[in-house]
Design an enzyme around this catalytic site. Structure first.
Site, PDB file in Angstrom:
ATOM      1  N   SER A  16      51.527  32.733  33.251  1.00 26.33           N
ATOM      2  CA  SER A  16      52.794  31.969  33.064  1.00 26.33           C
ATOM      3  C   SER A  16      52.393  30.795  32.206  1.00 26.33           C
ATOM      4  CB  SER A  16      52.984  30.584  34.344  1.00 26.33           C
ATOM      5  OG  SER A  16      51.604  29.825  34.483  1.00 26.33           O
ATOM      6  N   ASP A  50      50.680  35.161  43.993  1.00 27.11           N
ATOM      7  CA  ASP A  50      49.402  34.215  44.870  1.00 27.11           C
ATOM      8  C   ASP A  50      47.780  35.191  45.244  1.00 27.11           C
ATOM      9  OD1 ASP A  50      47.605  32.504  45.191  1.00 27.11           O
ATOM     10  OD2 ASP A  50      48.083  31.712  46.936  1.00 27.11           O
ATOM     11  N   SER A 126      36.627  37.545  31.351  1.00 29.11           N
ATOM     12  CA  SER A 126      35.200  36.511  32.302  1.00 29.11           C
ATOM     13  C   SER A 126      35.076  35.308  31.657  1.00 29.11           C
ATOM     14  CB  SER A 126      34.594  37.291  31.433  1.00 29.11           C
ATOM     15  OG  SER A 126      33.677  36.807  32.986  1.00 29.11           O
ATOM     16  N   TYR A 140      31.849  27.033  38.019  1.00 32.74           N
ATOM     17  CA  TYR A 140      32.634  28.082  36.698  1.00 32.74           C
ATOM     18  C   TYR A 140      31.603  28.605  36.030  1.00 32.74           C
ATOM     19  CZ  TYR A 140      35.341  28.996  33.255  1.00 32.74           C
ATOM     20  OH  TYR A 140      36.840  29.491  32.340  1.00 32.74           O
ATOM     21  N   LYS A 144      32.443  32.748  37.332  1.00 30.83           N
ATOM     22  CA  LYS A 144      33.020  34.112  35.845  1.00 30.83           C
ATOM     23  C   LYS A 144      31.392  35.339  35.611  1.00 30.83           C
ATOM     24  CE  LYS A 144      36.592  32.565  34.504  1.00 30.83           C
ATOM     25  NZ  LYS A 144      37.898  34.024  34.616  1.00 30.83           N
TER      26      LYS A 144
END
Length: 263
Positions: A16, A50, A126, A140, A144
């Site tokens: 999106s 989702d 990634s 974070y 990743k």
């Protein structure tokens, strides 16, 4: 673009906005059927999904598989960023990041593989944060790194099936990702203003980041042509990755903290 494929069924998560939306447009312009998976409308080919909910993912992927018969390219792009101290991160924020960035890739891959055959490809987005740890980006970076390691293992599992798994580690790119990142400035005597300074220092580099269209053209070429295990998008980070091979971990952490943490 010199490299081009047509008539493929392409599934892209997080389509999106940002990288996902731009990649969707690139594949569509090349004459492919593109299904964009997201929770909000991303235009033609949009499928509401989702990625954190396996039942939602399974139903969505099964409907695509039944309608088109196959998935030729799967790009796992959906993700959410976060900054803040590990000690002061809430359970809700932890779960949001891990469920989107890690569970999401896991859910989509396991649902989609049965519709993928020899010559198909999985591209997992990634980050360079999987390669270089940063203070107040610990969660974070961990998420990743999990995506990268999952991808490498999956690559080996699917090798005999003729399905290629490629990991892409982008550097700094101009998208809405920075703006939408979860920013936790909660602090204590232990950290003072370091959390806010680190976050604002990195965010201040937004104007110097790689153009989104340029980055997506590189990712597109990787998706349609390259067969290596991992690619870094961003010359600075490719150079740093090369240098990191010769540095002890402690020295590498000192380098990344100095040059990449916004101090």
């Amino acid at each position: 673009m010199s490299e081009k494929i047509t008539n493929k069924t392409v599934v892209i998560t997080g389509a999106s906005s940002g990288l996902g939306r731009e990649l969707k447009e690139l594949f569509e312009k090349s004459g492919n059927t593109v299904l964009g998976l997201s929770r909000s409308d991303c235009g033609g080919g949009w499928r509401e999904c989702d990625v954190t909910d396996y039942d939602s993912v399974r139903k969505c992927i099964d409907s695509i598989g039944m309608e088109f018969g196959r998935i030729d390219i799967l790009i796992n792009n959906a993700g959410v960023g976060i900054s803040g101290a590990v000690e002061l991160t809430s359970d809700a924020d932890y779960r949001k990041v891990m469920s989107t960035d890690v569970d999401g890739v896991f859910n989509v891959c396991r649902a989609a593989v049965k519709y993928m055959g020899r010559g198909s490809k999985i591209v997992n987005i990634s980050s360079v944060c999987a390669l270089f740890a940063l203070p107040f980006r610990s969660l974070y970076c961990a998420a990743k790194a999990a995506v990268s390691m999952m991808s490498y293992g999956l690559r080996m599992e699917l090798k005999d099936s003729g399905i290629t798994v490629v990991t892409v580690c982008p550097g700094e790119i101009k998208t809405g990702f920075t703006k939408n990142r979860i920013k936790n400035f909660t602090t204590s005597e232990r950290y003072g203003d370091r959390i806010e300074r680190a976050t604002n220092g990195i965010d201040a580099k937004e104007s110097k980041r790689m153009d989104c269209k340029k980055a997506c053209k590189k990712i597109y070429r990787i998706a349609v042509k390259k067969k290596g295990a991992m690619y870094i998008v961003g010359a600075k980070y490719r150079a740093l990755n090369f240098v990191s091979r010769f540095l002890p971990v402690g020295a590498l952490l000192n380098v990344t903290e100095k040059f990449l943490s916004g101090k």
